[in-house]
Design an enzyme around this catalytic site. Structure first.
Site, mmCIF file in Angstrom:
data_model
loop_
_atom_site.group_PDB
_atom_site.id
_atom_site.type_symbol
_atom_site.label_atom_id
_atom_site.label_comp_id
_atom_site.label_asym_id
_atom_site.label_seq_id
_atom_site.Cartn_x
_atom_site.Cartn_y
_atom_site.Cartn_z
ATOM 1 N N GLU A 13 0.838 -1.214 0.000
ATOM 2 C CA GLU A 13 0.000 0.000 0.000
ATOM 3 C C GLU A 13 0.868 1.257 0.000
ATOM 4 O O GLU A 13 0.534 2.260 -0.649
ATOM 5 C CB GLU A 13 -0.929 0.005 1.218
ATOM 6 C CG GLU A 13 -2.006 -1.060 1.171
ATOM 7 C CD GLU A 13 -2.919 -0.926 -0.046
ATOM 8 O OE1 GLU A 13 -3.476 0.158 -0.267
ATOM 9 O OE2 GLU A 13 -3.048 -1.918 -0.793
ATOM 10 N N TRP B 1 -9.404 7.481 -7.871
ATOM 11 C CA TRP B 1 -10.632 7.784 -8.608
ATOM 12 C C TRP B 1 -10.516 7.370 -10.071
ATOM 13 O O TRP B 1 -11.454 6.818 -10.646
ATOM 14 C CB TRP B 1 -10.983 9.269 -8.482
ATOM 15 C CG TRP B 1 -11.855 9.493 -7.282
ATOM 16 C CD1 TRP B 1 -11.458 9.879 -6.040
ATOM 17 C CD2 TRP B 1 -13.269 9.274 -7.210
ATOM 18 N NE1 TRP B 1 -12.541 9.912 -5.190
ATOM 19 C CE2 TRP B 1 -13.657 9.556 -5.882
ATOM 20 C CE3 TRP B 1 -14.233 8.870 -8.127
ATOM 21 C CZ2 TRP B 1 -14.988 9.431 -5.458
ATOM 22 C CZ3 TRP B 1 -15.558 8.751 -7.711
ATOM 23 C CH2 TRP B 1 -15.930 9.027 -6.395
#
Length: 432
Positions: free
Chosen positions: A256, A363
């Site tokens: 991550e 996004w």
């Protein structure tokens, strides 16, 4: 006129393991620490009780007190950075300016303007790597180009990463701080803000959570993520220390942190992604952009429980679980065919851990418009995602107390219909 060097705090709000501060105190005497509340950024924030601004103010006050215990102080200014530096140039004989690099387009432009201003006075502007392990340009493919896909990027990242070579920049030469009486820190009110009722998560890296991260990270009802994003965003913790901990405890968590560096690299080489799709063909998508449906999404009233719980969590706390972020972003862009930029802007306004590169990357991943994104024909089914990751409705019931009553709205769109509409719309646009 007093001779000084400046260390300029920005996204590195700590005095321990701070690379630029370390270099300033090693290389200069009479180092004046500086922080600027940048009006170019703050004036765009509509919420004057923005928890992020209060958080920054609290950290600045802490640093001010820490430096005070060393006989120095933090000079805190509110204004346009170029104007602030022009004022400093008229009050001090500046020998050099030290800072840590930032990679966002506005920051690059700001730093270029400051460097040009200083260069005219023959004053060096020294910027150091502090918020990343590998900067854009350090991880490139065989032909010297940036990676457009995460997996090979992460492979090279891991092959170059050597825990033994991670430096600990603990400033030692505190005697080189400018010894001065305390400057005043402007109040929140003086910079146009007020206190927020949103609380900031702890900056303690919980080793138990990191150790079990791969098992717990997808379940929003569990306390299974570190919630350290806001601290990485503003540099109240050291990325070097966190990466070392992750490399010892959990490779999924380390992954991550590598995604964060991947998106920072993508933004650096492709600044146009702030306003455009990474894949230009996707700018042809005819978004529906229904304002009533967007409002229902913002308020958590779509009739899809996992989506609504996520949006209500965001609105109440400034945080949303990462799995749920993917679900709500997919729902907005695919089910409602609303432009990903609308959702990205809403997250930017609300998220405590908002970071341009990661927010934009996430996004565009969900919308299928970005680098290494999920394909446009993959449309999350909110009901099956809920069944998978909140089977007992614990997360949903926490945020939607009226879930099984007449007060909870019916779904604003049928999943099967919306899925096919999205696929057809994307396919048509991309085949033009």
């Amino acid at each position: 006129m007093e001779k000084i060097s400046i260390f300029w705090f920005r996204r590195d709000l700590r005095i321990e393991d701070n690379h630029g501060l370390f270099q300033a105190l090693n290389q200069s005497e009479n180092v004046l620490p500086l922080f600027i509340f940048d009006k170019n950024i703050l004036d765009k924030l509509e919420n004057k009780a923005d928890a992020r601004v209060e958080f920054i103010h609290d950290q600045i006050t802490l640093i001010h007190n820490q430096l005070g215990s060393k006989g120095s102080s933090l000079l805190v200014k509110y204004g346009d950075p170029v104007t602030v530096y022009q004022e400093l140039l008229s009050n001090y004989k500046i020998q050099a300016v030290y800072t840590n690099r930032d990679y966002e387009p506005y920051a690059n432009n700001r730093d270029e303007n400051i460097a040009v201003l200083l260069h005219k006075q023959e004053i060096p502007f020294h910027a150091f790597k502090d918020q990343l392990i590998f900067e854009p340009g350090e991880i490139l493919n065989g032909t010297g180009e940036f990676y457009k896909v995460f997996t090979p990027f992460s492979r090279v990242w891991l092959s170059k990463f050597d825990p033994k070579k991670i430096e600990d920049y603990q400033p030692m030469h505190w005697k080189n701080l400018l010894q001065t009486t305390a400057f005043d820190v402007p109040t929140l009110k003086e910079i146009g803000f007020e206190k927020s009722d949103v609380s900031i998560p702890s900056k303690t890296a919980d080793e138990e959570i990191i150790f079990h991260y791969n098992e717990t990270r997808d379940f929003p009802a569990k306390n299974g993520t570190t919630r350290l994003g806001v601290h990485l965003r503003f540099g109240t913790i050291s990325i070097r220390k966190l990466v070392l901990k992750a490399s010892e405890l959990n490779t999924t968590y380390l992954n991550e942190l590598i995604w964060r560096e991947f998106y920072m690299m993508i933004l650096t080489y492709n600044p146009q992604v702030v306003n455009q799709a990474f894949k230009p063909a996707y700018d042809r998508i005819p978004w529906r952009n229904n304002e009533e449906e967007f409002q229902a999404w913002c308020e958590g009233k779509t009739g899809y429980a996992i989506v609504d719980a996520g949006m209500r969590e965001l609105n109440a706390t400034g945080y949303m679980h990462n799995r749920v972020r993917m679900i709500v972003a997919s729902f907005l862009t695919k089910h409602l065919l609303i432009d990903w930029r609308w959702g990205e802007a809403y997250f930017a306004e609300k998220l405590l851990d908002y970071e341009l590169a990661s927010n934009n990357g996430g996004w565009q991943w969900a919308a299928g418009t970005g680098t290494d994104a999920q394909p446009y024909f993959r449309v999350f089914n909110p009901s099956s995602q809920q069944e998978k990751f909140d089977k007992n409705w614990k997360y949903i019931k926490k945020w939607i107390p009226e879930i099984n009553s007449d007060k909870y709205p019916k779904p604003i769109v049928d999943h099967k219909f919306a899925r096919q509409r999205a696929i057809d719309t994307y396919k048509s646009a991309l085949n033009q």
